[in-house]
Design an enzyme around this catalytic site. Structure first.
Site, PDB file in Angstrom:
ATOM      1  N   GLU A  76     -13.086  -7.274 -24.646  1.00  0.00           N
ATOM      2  CA  GLU A  76     -14.379  -7.733 -24.799  1.00  0.00           C
ATOM      3  C   GLU A  76     -14.786  -8.930 -24.177  1.00  0.00           C
ATOM      4  O   GLU A  76     -14.493  -9.317 -23.462  1.00  0.00           O
ATOM      5  CB  GLU A  76     -14.081  -8.406 -27.491  1.00  0.00           C
ATOM      6  CG  GLU A  76     -13.777  -7.137 -27.713  1.00  0.00           C
ATOM      7  CD  GLU A  76     -12.805  -8.191 -28.649  1.00  0.00           C
ATOM      8  OE1 GLU A  76     -13.801  -8.330 -29.534  1.00  0.00           O
ATOM      9  OE2 GLU A  76     -11.812  -8.469 -28.992  1.00  0.00           O
ATOM     10  N   ARG A 291       3.025  -5.526 -27.049  1.00  0.00           N
ATOM     11  CA  ARG A 291       2.456  -6.926 -25.725  1.00  0.00           C
ATOM     12  C   ARG A 291       3.169  -7.899 -25.430  1.00  0.00           C
ATOM     13  O   ARG A 291       4.493  -7.911 -25.175  1.00  0.00           O
ATOM     14  CB  ARG A 291       1.776  -7.819 -26.932  1.00  0.00           C
ATOM     15  CG  ARG A 291       0.571  -7.283 -27.975  1.00  0.00           C
ATOM     16  CD  ARG A 291      -0.071  -8.161 -28.577  1.00  0.00           C
ATOM     17  NE  ARG A 291      -0.358  -9.087 -27.768  1.00  0.00           N
ATOM     18  CZ  ARG A 291      -1.665 -10.537 -28.276  1.00  0.00           C
ATOM     19  NH1 ARG A 291      -1.863 -10.013 -29.427  1.00  0.00           N
ATOM     20  NH2 ARG A 291      -2.244 -11.297 -27.560  1.00  0.00           N
ATOM     21  N   LYS A 301      -8.101 -16.973 -28.143  1.00  0.00           N
ATOM     22  CA  LYS A 301      -9.814 -17.389 -27.478  1.00  0.00           C
ATOM     23  C   LYS A 301     -10.101 -18.543 -28.179  1.00  0.00           C
ATOM     24  O   LYS A 301     -10.934 -20.033 -27.306  1.00  0.00           O
ATOM     25  CB  LYS A 301     -10.646 -16.486 -27.648  1.00  0.00           C
ATOM     26  CG  LYS A 301     -10.680 -15.543 -26.043  1.00  0.00           C
ATOM     27  CD  LYS A 301     -11.091 -13.746 -26.566  1.00  0.00           C
ATOM     28  CE  LYS A 301     -10.321 -13.025 -25.802  1.00  0.00           C
ATOM     29  NZ  LYS A 301     -11.475 -11.643 -25.733  1.00  0.00           N
TER      30      LYS A 301
END
Length: 580
Positions: A76, A291, A301
């Site tokens: 993204e 992950r 973020k």
């Protein structure tokens, strides 16, 4: 036949089961440790949903791809990539590379609210910095019209409906069923067109799919209303597709063979397969892997933006962060990050790694690539009383002392020089092997031994000058140690970094009950003035990497300009040096 969900047993079986051990490089990992399905053999993967049209679609797919592996990296564009994304980049690009395939960089640009041009540019820069060139750069927005047409088709088949429940109403795993779930198809078609034409307010209507996800969540949203211009399509659309709707369909459009993603997307696998099959289009295979997380940092973020807003870090590339731009600025070589990802291997388990493991990979690369130079960080002046030369000497010093064939550089040797304050003690100690009033020390590369004659101090009792005499190194005059030094130095700003947070998991309320902002290490950055040889100062550019002998590895910061020289400490020479 369309299957709307996958059983927990099937879910377990299609997870990444090849518990891969680590490898030294991404190439080795992908060639020898990872065993995904072959292109076109999607149906052999346990849990893959087979329909009467599957084999025909696979044959068409193989004609388009020529039977080659095709992957994609789909970030993204709403923030800067971090160390976890490095693993995803290496897996997607690395797997395609070793199988002579293609990997696309696809921007998942379906939320105009948070997307900025600097993030598009930054993502591409980091992919290329890690050494990968996308076969093609695409955007989810490239396919907005096709996605819209497929949404209409889904409504016509009775698999989607327009809903007026609010986001709050449908949040969680047991929300009340929508009272509009069974409204007529023609009504849904008209309402969806009304959504597209801007006849509803934001949040007043969504398009939802009739499918249940693995964890029980029902009817995920396919389209929502946002009255914001899109960076590529402008004001053409006021409805935007969600991840659950977009991702698998874009994979299908691009004929992706392996949809590789992290474990948190496992809960979307059932909707992934269901949606492709409901529309009767080619369905890739989704593979999940664990992950990669790192202790003593945050990668959210939103939280990094908060650190910037509070003035705790300077920007997304502050060297104390674990964004890829920050690691590059600190001096981490791309090859070290790639090798680190390879050493983590690929399994279904989530990995939480101590930064020391990544730093060890950095040292492995810098040990063989970073030119050695002598730089003094805490200087003390030394004057050679019997310096025998009428002018300064120029000495030729190897760039790599253990491999002199790799080149040399020149340094200056003069009567006045500077050594590290820690290399001198006024009081002798048995274990101390460097300079004292009673113990001589050698100067690296100069071929001389220094012996103290006197010490000068200021009114505060601080040493201002050590007067010494020099003698040549010989069989009968061998010092216990040799130290680094600098003559006629150029001054430089040197930034020393430590961990930004004090606890391993600053986001864990059990460790840090008052939140991550309360866990900041106040000593995480220190800026000092260093002394380095003028020959080094005149020949550096941003991101150049060096080993300051006996001190650590350092990289030239981009702040270096207009005569101002700035170095960042990348890592110390040893793992336990400089820890908080």
């Amino acid at each position: 036949m369309i299957i709307s969900s996958i059983s927990s047993e099937q879910q377990k079986n299609i997870s990444l089961t090849n518990e891969s051990t680590s490898a030294l490089t991404i190439t080795e990992l992908m060639k020898t440790k990872v065993h995904f399905h072959k292109p076109g053999e999607n149906y052999k993967t346990e849990g893959y949903v087979v329909t009467p049209n599957t084999h025909k679609l696979l044959q068409e797919h193989l004609k388009i791809t020529d039977g080659k592996v095709r992957t994609r990296f789909p970030p993204e564009p709403n923030g800067i990539l971090h160390i976890g994304h490095a693993k995803a980049i290496n897996i997607n690009f690395g797997y395609a590379a070793v199988h002579d395939g293609l990997c696309y960089l696809r921007y998942d640009d379906t939320n105009p609210e948070k997307e900025e041009e600097k993030f598009f540019t930054g993502i591409r820069d980091m992919v290329e910095w890690l050494g990968y060139k996308p076969a093609k750069i695409t955007h989810s927005s490239d396919y907005f019209m096709q996605l819209y047409n497929w949404a209409v088709k889904l409504i016509k088949k009775g698999f989607a409906y327009v809903c007026h429940q609010s986001n709050k109403d449908i949040r969680g795993f047991n929300p009340p069923p929508s009272p509009w779930r069974d409204r007529p198809i023609e009504e849904n078609l008209q309402l969806f067109e009304d959504m597209k034409d801007g006849l509803f307010e934001e949040g007043e209507a969504t398009l939802r799919m009739k499918v249940t996800l693995e964890e029980g969540k029902q009817d995920p949203v396919a389209y929502r209303i946002k009255y914001l211009p899109h960076h590529r399509t402008g004001n053409q659309w006021c409805i935007y597709p969600t991840y659950d709707f977009t991702h698998c369909l874009c994979d299908s459009i691009e004929n992706i063979t392996h949809s590789l993603c992290t474990k948190e997307f496992q809960s979307r696998r059932s909707s992934y397969y269901w949606l492709c099959n409901a529309l009767d289009i080619y369905c890739p295979v989704q593979w999940e892997y664990g992950r990669l997380n790192v202790n003593y940092t945050v990668v959210s973020k939103r939280k990094i933006a908060k650190l910037i807003e509070e003035g705790i870090v300077c920007d997304w590339d502050d060297p104390r962060l674990f964004t890829l731009t920050a690691l590059r600025r600190r001096g981490f070589p791309a090859e070290a990050i790639n090798n680190f990802c390879a050493q983590m291997g690929i399994t279904g388990a989530q990995a939480v790694i101590d930064p020391a493991i990544l730093e060890a990979s950095v040292r492995d690369i810098l040990n063989i690539t970073a030119v050695r130079h002598m730089v003094v960080l805490d200087p003390i002046k030394v004057t050679i009383n019997n310096f025998p030369h009428s002018q300064v000497l120029k000495l030729s010093v190897p760039n790599f002392p253990n491999a002199p064939e790799r080149g040399h550089h020149e340094i200056t040797f003069d009567k006045v020089l500077y050594i590290e304050a820690s290399d001198f003690r006024e009081i002798d100690e048995k274990s101390f092997r460097r300079l004292t009033p009673k113990q001589s020390v050698g100067l690296k590369y100069a071929g001389v031994v220094l012996t103290v004659e006197s010490i000068e101090k200021n009114d505060s009792g601080n040493i201002t000058n050590i007067i010494v005499k020099q003698e040549p190194v010989s069989e009968t005059n061998k010092p216990k140690a040799f130290i680094h030094w600098v003559s006629q130095p150029t001054l430089t700003s040197i930034r020393l970094y430590e961990r930004l947070f004090k606890h391993k998991n600053p986001e864990d309320p059990n460790e840090v009950p008052n939140g991550f902002l309360s866990d900041i290490n106040s000593n995480s950055k220190k800026e000092i003035v260093g002394y380095l040889d003028a020959n080094l100062a005149n020949a550096v550019k941003p991101f150049d990497k060096f080993q300051f002998e006996r001190v650590g590895f350092f990289s030239v910061d981009p702040d270096t300009k207009h005569g101002k020289l700035v170095f960042n400490r990348t890592v110390t020479l040893k793992e336990d040096s400089g820890k908080v």
